[in-house]
Design a protein around this motif. Structure first.
Motif, short mmCIF file in Angstrom:
data_model
loop_
_atom_site.label_atom_id
_atom_site.label_comp_id
_atom_site.label_asym_id
_atom_site.label_seq_id
_atom_site.Cartn_x
_atom_site.Cartn_y
_atom_site.Cartn_z
N VAL A 81 -32.53 4.20 -13.71
CA VAL A 81 -31.98 3.87 -12.39
C VAL A 81 -31.55 2.41 -12.35
CG1 VAL A 81 -32.42 3.82 -9.90
CG2 VAL A 81 -33.55 5.55 -11.33
N ILE A 82 -30.32 2.18 -11.92
CA ILE A 82 -29.85 0.83 -11.60
C ILE A 82 -29.53 0.80 -10.12
CG2 ILE A 82 -28.00 -0.86 -11.91
CD1 ILE A 82 -27.74 0.06 -14.76
N GLN A 83 -30.04 -0.17 -9.42
CA GLN A 83 -29.76 -0.32 -8.00
C GLN A 83 -28.92 -1.57 -7.77
OE1 GLN A 83 -32.09 -0.38 -3.71
NE2 GLN A 83 -33.15 0.27 -5.54
N LEU A 84 -27.85 -1.43 -6.97
CA LEU A 84 -26.91 -2.52 -6.71
C LEU A 84 -26.79 -2.77 -5.22
CD1 LEU A 84 -23.99 -1.25 -8.99
CD2 LEU A 84 -25.63 -3.03 -9.57
N ASP A 85 -26.71 -4.02 -4.87
CA ASP A 85 -26.41 -4.39 -3.49
C ASP A 85 -24.95 -4.84 -3.44
OD1 ASP A 85 -26.22 -5.32 -0.92
OD2 ASP A 85 -28.00 -6.60 -1.01
N LEU A 86 -24.07 -3.96 -2.99
CA LEU A 86 -22.63 -4.25 -3.01
C LEU A 86 -22.23 -5.29 -1.97
CD1 LEU A 86 -21.19 -0.64 -3.49
CD2 LEU A 86 -21.86 -2.34 -5.21
N ARG A 87 -23.16 -5.67 -1.11
CA ARG A 87 -22.84 -6.70 -0.11
C ARG A 87 -22.98 -8.10 -0.69
NH1 ARG A 87 -27.05 -3.70 3.68
NH2 ARG A 87 -28.01 -3.84 1.62
N GLN A 88 -23.54 -8.19 -1.89
CA GLN A 88 -23.61 -9.49 -2.56
C GLN A 88 -22.19 -9.93 -2.93
OE1 GLN A 88 -26.25 -11.44 -3.20
NE2 GLN A 88 -27.74 -10.06 -2.27
N GLY A 145 -18.29 -3.61 0.45
CA GLY A 145 -19.57 -2.97 0.15
C GLY A 145 -19.78 -1.64 0.83
N GLU A 146 -18.77 -1.11 1.54
CA GLU A 146 -18.90 0.21 2.17
C GLU A 146 -18.59 1.29 1.14
OE1 GLU A 146 -17.57 0.16 6.65
OE2 GLU A 146 -16.03 -0.80 5.42
N VAL A 147 -19.35 2.40 1.21
CA VAL A 147 -19.19 3.49 0.26
C VAL A 147 -19.15 4.81 1.02
CG1 VAL A 147 -20.22 4.72 -1.71
CG2 VAL A 147 -20.37 2.23 -1.58
N LEU A 148 -18.27 5.71 0.60
CA LEU A 148 -18.19 7.07 1.15
C LEU A 148 -18.34 8.05 0.00
CD1 LEU A 148 -17.52 9.18 3.38
CD2 LEU A 148 -15.09 8.83 2.80
N ILE A 149 -19.26 9.02 0.14
CA ILE A 149 -19.44 10.08 -0.85
C ILE A 149 -19.28 11.42 -0.14
CG2 ILE A 149 -21.06 11.17 -2.45
CD1 ILE A 149 -22.33 8.45 -2.92
N ASP A 150 -18.31 12.22 -0.59
CA ASP A 150 -18.01 13.50 0.06
C ASP A 150 -17.09 14.28 -0.85
OD1 ASP A 150 -17.95 15.52 1.92
OD2 ASP A 150 -17.43 14.22 3.61
N ARG A 151 -16.78 15.50 -0.47
CA ARG A 151 -15.74 16.26 -1.18
C ARG A 151 -14.38 15.71 -0.76
NH1 ARG A 151 -19.34 20.75 0.31
NH2 ARG A 151 -20.53 21.30 -1.56
N LEU A 152 -13.46 15.65 -1.73
CA LEU A 152 -12.18 14.98 -1.51
C LEU A 152 -11.02 15.88 -1.89
CD1 LEU A 152 -10.29 12.50 -1.07
CD2 LEU A 152 -10.84 11.81 -3.42
N LEU A 188 -26.45 0.98 -3.61
CA LEU A 188 -25.95 2.03 -4.47
C LEU A 188 -26.89 2.17 -5.66
CD1 LEU A 188 -23.29 3.78 -4.41
CD2 LEU A 188 -22.42 2.23 -6.16
N VAL A 189 -27.15 3.41 -6.09
CA VAL A 189 -27.94 3.64 -7.30
C VAL A 189 -27.10 4.39 -8.32
CG1 VAL A 189 -30.23 3.53 -6.26
CG2 VAL A 189 -29.01 5.70 -6.29
N LEU A 190 -27.14 3.91 -9.57
CA LEU A 190 -26.54 4.59 -10.70
C LEU A 190 -27.68 5.24 -11.47
CD1 LEU A 190 -24.22 1.72 -12.06
CD2 LEU A 190 -23.93 3.12 -10.01
#
Length: 605
Positions: A284-291, A364-371, A529-531
């Motif tokens: 697991v890698i965790q990222l703070d995209l607001r940085q 840093g905003e993320v959307l995950i959905d069907r596209l 976000l987590v990878l």
């Protein structure tokens, strides 16, 4: 340890001594290479470095003043510890391996070339400078370096990091084992230096001519070498925040290395997650995209086009990504993408089959959905033609569009395609292609190609002079406000609930029930976000898609997306493949890259 000389040993070069004999050119030049083309080359698929077998192809090209030594770059990295630094040149490669400290940051350039899908570096100058002895034994290139001795241990600061400097008497093959927390090198540690190492919590273990330095667990380590004098740096971050367990991932995580010391808010961990009675190792890698110094971008293997595959470690290095995870699917025969790739509001490859995707912006905003993406051609005649694909290796009957983002040209994928050229919003030509792959069409500037597959009835609507307007709409429409996107599938978790439905996204039943290593991305409730890379349990099977969704749920995500998996599953940190053994990851088409710096990464093409 010197390999035993036996029958079949062929010395290369002129003057032969008791060991060695490969005469190296005084300087590399294209002209010198050209002189060798008529000579007999020697080649093989394995190296032997100080007695260790290293997989990798090599070529020796004899020349009038010596020999040129081309070695596959992955073998140099695995066998020597040679650092391959970011760059997009196809003919030069920036490297660092005990390089002259008087050169900026110890970076030197060596010739590079690609042949039969492999990338080679010409290292005769490096070999001469470092005192290698070389010979050919059957199909092996035998490389012998004298064993090094650790002379001194120094302590200092490098920015926010604590730096240990290991001074050696000569260059030595070295390897940093990010999982085992060990630095290995060919040589020895004098007894008087052992207590100094122990004061830093470093244990020295000698096995034959090879030494292992085991570091304490929980350190985000970066290792590099420099010459003049010859030394290895071990950078240890002093910021304890990098080592703390991230919220929502449970207690007592096992930290991994290397965690980038200049990437605030990043954690890299290995966990054991139990689902349905089976326990899986999960990275697991965790990222703070607001940085402000964290940016995401799609990365892919092709240089100037969307065609091509490569191991993710090489793609991340070439594109300058500090962290990367493999992403979308692709056709393994023609090496073309099968899913969404969008960067800076440009669709390099369109989504297919309403499959899951992630999209993001630079805030840093993320959307995950069907596209989904619906493109329609509005013709001057009033006719509307719905398109079935945009810049995609996914083919079906109908009309598809290919833009400059695809590359400079388009090579036919099916037999008997009709290619319509549009420039300046006006049809300028129609062409009938032959067998698949036998025709290539230039994609015009300020224009695009329309490819008709089993859709000859549309030819009469697309005659020369017809003007066209392209209408485009993402589904759901909120995807339109995000400049970047990457496709995968299926969607695993949405709003905290498992929503796995592979058949709704065009996947087969066999894919749904397959147990395999898997890559995924997830969004935490606080926006981080987590990878994630999940691997085989002790019984040898990886998670199924429902199990992967459950793993993501346990990690605390609210939304999660599956990426390509199996042998493609790759997690790269600071150039290291951290989730599996070196050389065990397959080539991939694209990935998600994490970049450091205040601005969006430069063009990746």
């Amino acid at each position: 340890m010197k390999p035993a000389l036996r029958r079949g040993l062929v010395w290369i070069g002129c003057t032969v001594s008791s060991w060695g004999g490969l005469v190296l050119p005084s300087a590399w030049s294209p002209a010198a290479i050209a002189q060798t083309r008529a000579a007999t080359n020697q080649t093989g698929m394995q190296l032997q470095i100080n007695g260790r077998a290293i997989a990798g192809q090599w070529v020796v090209e004899p020349a009038s003043q010596g020999s040129f030594i081309w070695i596959e770059e992955v073998a140099l990295r695995n066998g020597l510890g040679l650092e391959l630094l970011p760059g997009l040149s196809t003919t030069r490669q920036a490297i660092r391996w005990f390089s002259d400290g008087r050169v900026a940051e110890g970076v030197e350039q060596v010739p590079a070339r690609r042949q039969n899908g492999r990338r080679f570096l010409e290292v005769s100058s490096l070999a001469r400078r470092s005192g290698w002895s070389l010979a050919v034994l059957a199909d092996q290139l035998v490389i012998q370096l004298p064993a090094a001795t650790l002379r001194n241990l120094r302590d200092g600061q490098q920015g926010a990091n604590r730096r240990l400097v290991l001074d050696f008497d000569r260059p030595t093959p070295w390897e940093w084992d990010a999982i085992g927390q060990q630095l290995r090198f060919d040589g020895s540690v004098p007894a008087q230096l052992v207590p100094s190492l122990q004061r830093y919590g470093i244990q020295a273990e000698q096995q034959g001519d090879r030494t292992s330095l085991r570091l304490p667990a929980g350190l985000g380590v970066r290792v590099s070498s420099l010459g003049s004098p010859d030394r290895i740096f071990i950078d240890l971050p002093t910021t304890t925040g990098l080592l703390s367990p991230p919220a929502g991932l449970g207690s007592n995580p096992a930290p991994l290395t290397p965690a980038p010391p200049d990437l605030a808010g990043t954690q890299l961990q290995q966990r054991q997650v139990t689902v349905d009675g089976a326990t899986f190792p999960v990275f697991v890698i965790q990222l703070d995209l607001r940085q402000p110094n964290v940016r995401l971008a799609p990365i892919w293997a092709g240089n100037g086009s969307l065609e091509g595959t490569q191991v993710l470690q090489a793609v991340a290095r070439d594109r300058g990504a500090a962290i990367a995870i493999n992403a979308g699917f692709f056709n393994r025969n023609n090496r073309l993408p099968l899913g969404a790739i969008r960067r800076d509001n440009i669709w390099y490859s369109g989504p297919i089959l309403n499959r899951g995707a992630m999209a993001w912006n630079d805030q840093g905003e993320v959307l995950i959905d069907r596209l989904g993406l619906q493109e329609t051609l509005q013709l001057s005649s009033g006719t509307r033609i719905p398109l079935v694909a945009l810049n995609s290796g996914y083919v079906r009957a109908g009309a598809a569009r290919y833009t400059e983002a695809w590359g400079n040209s388009y090579q036919t994928i099916l037999d008997n395609e009709v290619v319509v050229t549009v420039q300046g919003d006006r049809v300028v030509s129609q062409s009938q292609a032959d067998k698949a792959g036998s025709n290539r069409f230039t994609i015009p500037r300020n224009g695009y190609l329309i490819v008709l597959r089993s859709a000859n009835s549309l030819r009469t609507s697309l005659v020369n002079g017809t003007t066209i307007q392209v209408l485009q709409q993402a589904q759901p429409s909120q995807f339109d406000r995000f400049p970047h996107a990457l496709g995968g599938g299926p969607l695993l978790v949405k709003s905290g609930r498992v929503v796995v439905n592979p058949q709704a996204e065009g996947f087969s039943r066999a894919f749904e029930i397959e147990a395999a290593p898997r890559s995924a991305i997830g969004l935490m409730p606080d926006g981080r976000l987590v990878l994630v890379a999940a691997h085989e349990q002790n019984q040898g099977q990886g998670p199924t898609l429902p199990q992967m969704a459950a793993i993501m749920q346990q990690l605390g995500v609210v939304d999660a997306l599956n990426f390509d998996g199996g042998s493609s599953t790759s997690l790269i940190v600071n150039g290291q493949l951290v989730n599996r053994a070196r050389g065990s990851a397959a080539r991939v088409h694209n990935g998600l890259g994490v970049f450091l710096g205040p601005t969006t990464p430069a063009s990746l093409r």
